[in-house]
Design an enzyme around this catalytic site. Structure first.
Site, short mmCIF file in Angstrom:
data_model
loop_
_atom_site.label_atom_id
_atom_site.label_comp_id
_atom_site.label_asym_id
_atom_site.label_seq_id
_atom_site.Cartn_x
_atom_site.Cartn_y
_atom_site.Cartn_z
N HIS A 44 5.65 6.53 6.84
CA HIS A 44 5.30 6.06 5.50
C HIS A 44 4.76 7.24 4.69
O HIS A 44 4.62 8.35 5.22
CB HIS A 44 4.27 4.92 5.60
CG HIS A 44 2.99 5.37 6.23
ND1 HIS A 44 2.73 5.25 7.57
CD2 HIS A 44 1.90 5.99 5.70
CE1 HIS A 44 1.53 5.77 7.83
NE2 HIS A 44 1.01 6.23 6.71
N HIS A 66 0.81 -1.22 0.00
CA HIS A 66 0.00 0.00 0.00
C HIS A 66 0.84 1.26 0.00
O HIS A 66 0.40 2.33 -0.39
CB HIS A 66 -0.92 0.03 1.22
CG HIS A 66 -1.83 -1.15 1.33
ND1 HIS A 66 -2.85 -1.39 0.44
CD2 HIS A 66 -1.84 -2.19 2.21
CE1 HIS A 66 -3.47 -2.51 0.78
NE2 HIS A 66 -2.87 -3.02 1.84
N GLU A 79 -2.91 13.32 1.68
CA GLU A 79 -4.25 12.93 2.13
C GLU A 79 -5.00 14.15 2.67
O GLU A 79 -6.15 14.39 2.31
CB GLU A 79 -4.14 11.83 3.19
CG GLU A 79 -3.52 10.56 2.62
CD GLU A 79 -3.93 9.32 3.37
OE1 GLU A 79 -3.59 9.22 4.55
OE2 GLU A 79 -4.60 8.46 2.76
N THR A 87 -6.01 6.29 8.31
CA THR A 87 -6.53 6.59 6.97
C THR A 87 -6.54 5.35 6.09
O THR A 87 -6.77 5.44 4.89
CB THR A 87 -5.73 7.71 6.28
OG1 THR A 87 -4.40 7.22 6.01
CG2 THR A 87 -5.66 8.96 7.13
N HIS A 118 2.20 8.97 1.37
CA HIS A 118 1.04 8.95 0.49
C HIS A 118 1.25 9.93 -0.65
O HIS A 118 1.89 10.97 -0.47
CB HIS A 118 -0.23 9.38 1.24
CG HIS A 118 -0.56 8.50 2.40
ND1 HIS A 118 -1.36 7.38 2.29
CD2 HIS A 118 -0.19 8.55 3.70
CE1 HIS A 118 -1.48 6.80 3.47
NE2 HIS A 118 -0.78 7.48 4.35
N HIS A 168 3.65 10.47 6.94
CA HIS A 168 3.01 10.19 8.23
C HIS A 168 4.00 9.53 9.17
O HIS A 168 4.46 8.42 8.89
CB HIS A 168 1.79 9.28 8.05
CG HIS A 168 0.63 9.97 7.40
ND1 HIS A 168 -0.39 9.30 6.78
CD2 HIS A 168 0.35 11.29 7.29
CE1 HIS A 168 -1.27 10.19 6.31
NE2 HIS A 168 -0.83 11.40 6.60
ZN LIG Z 1 -0.64 7.32 6.33
#
Ligand SMILES: [Zn+2]
Length: 246
Positions: A110, A83, A116, A195, A112, A129
């Site tokens: 990690h 992911h 987000e 999330t 995104h 994050h």
């Molecule tokens: Zn995250």
């Protein structure tokens, strides 16, 4: 394997995924459907304190928690978990985030793309994050927006190890998490959720309003593996957003 308590305290890696439905960022297993994929993901649809949210400079309340970070150089392992790309604390760390005096220990960070959280309705190129856990397994996440600009040297150390397929790099890397934090800790603060499924609530969110810069090439390297791995913004509902001037 260490005991489950140690595993969750020291190497919290996100929601337990064994035996749970697989999910994704698009199509029939995408964010609109997460709540239906597995009973344990119900909060993704029925939760009322979900993340991410749209951030704005209007209608802010005062700070919810004074914020101090005491990050120290820490050994990380780097994985592609299917992911995102995630750097997990390898062993122990003295890196903590203190919210109103309560220490939360860094467990992993990690990425995104795009971001987000939105700021004044704009997505940033990426969002980092940093996930922390206290001794009762409560989570606090520090979000750092990332924009295109100067090359980011420390990020290369993560990117150089990131597996393009699911798996964990055999080498580890020593990083100072301070290298991923902008100069100021001015931040939005609110009560939210994971999330990603299972979208558990009770997560204390702090999102810094000053972005860090990374180069176009560094954005491309991540986006060639994960072109889009963000959850859309969720309703604010009854919540208010605090603002912390450092
Ligand atoms: Zn995250």
């Amino acid at each position: 394997m260490p005991s489950s308590v140690q595993a969750s305290t020291l190497t919290y890696q996100g929601p337990v995924q064994a035996l749970q439905a697989s999910w994704s960022y698009e199509g029939e297993t995408g964010p609109e459907h997460w709540g239906e994929l597995d009973e344990s993901y119900a909060m993704c649809s029925i939760g009322e304190q979900q993340s991410p949210i749209a951030l704005s400079y209007s209608n802010l309340s005062s700070a919810k928690w004074p914020l101090i970070n005491t990050y120290q150089p820490t050994t990380f392992s780097v994985q592609n978990n299917g992911h995102t790309i995630q750097a997990d604390v390898n062993g122990s760390t003295a890196s903590t985030l203190r919210l109103a005096g309560v220490p939360y220990t860094l467990a992993q960070f990690h990425f995104h793309t795009p971001s987000e959280h939105t700021l004044e309705d704009e997505h940033y190129e990426m969002e980092l994050h940093l996930v922390h856990v206290d001794k009762h397994d409560n989570l606090a996440v520090l979000g750092v927006l990332m924009e295109e600009g100067d090359h980011h040297e420390a990020l290369d150390q993560v990117w150089d190890l990131m597996p393009t397929e699911e798996g964990t790099a055999t080498e580890t890397v020593v990083l100072d998490p301070n290298d991923f934090i902008p100069g100021e800790l001015d931040s939005f603060q609110y009560e939210g959720s994971l999330t990603t499924p299972p979208c558990d609530e009770g997560v204390k969110w702090t999102v810094l309003d000053e972005p860090i810069q990374v180069s176009r090439e560094q954005l491309d390297r991540f986006q060639s593996i994960y072109p889009s791995n963000y959850r859309p913004v969720q309703d604010l509902g009854n919540r208010d957003i605090g603002y912390h001037y450092h």
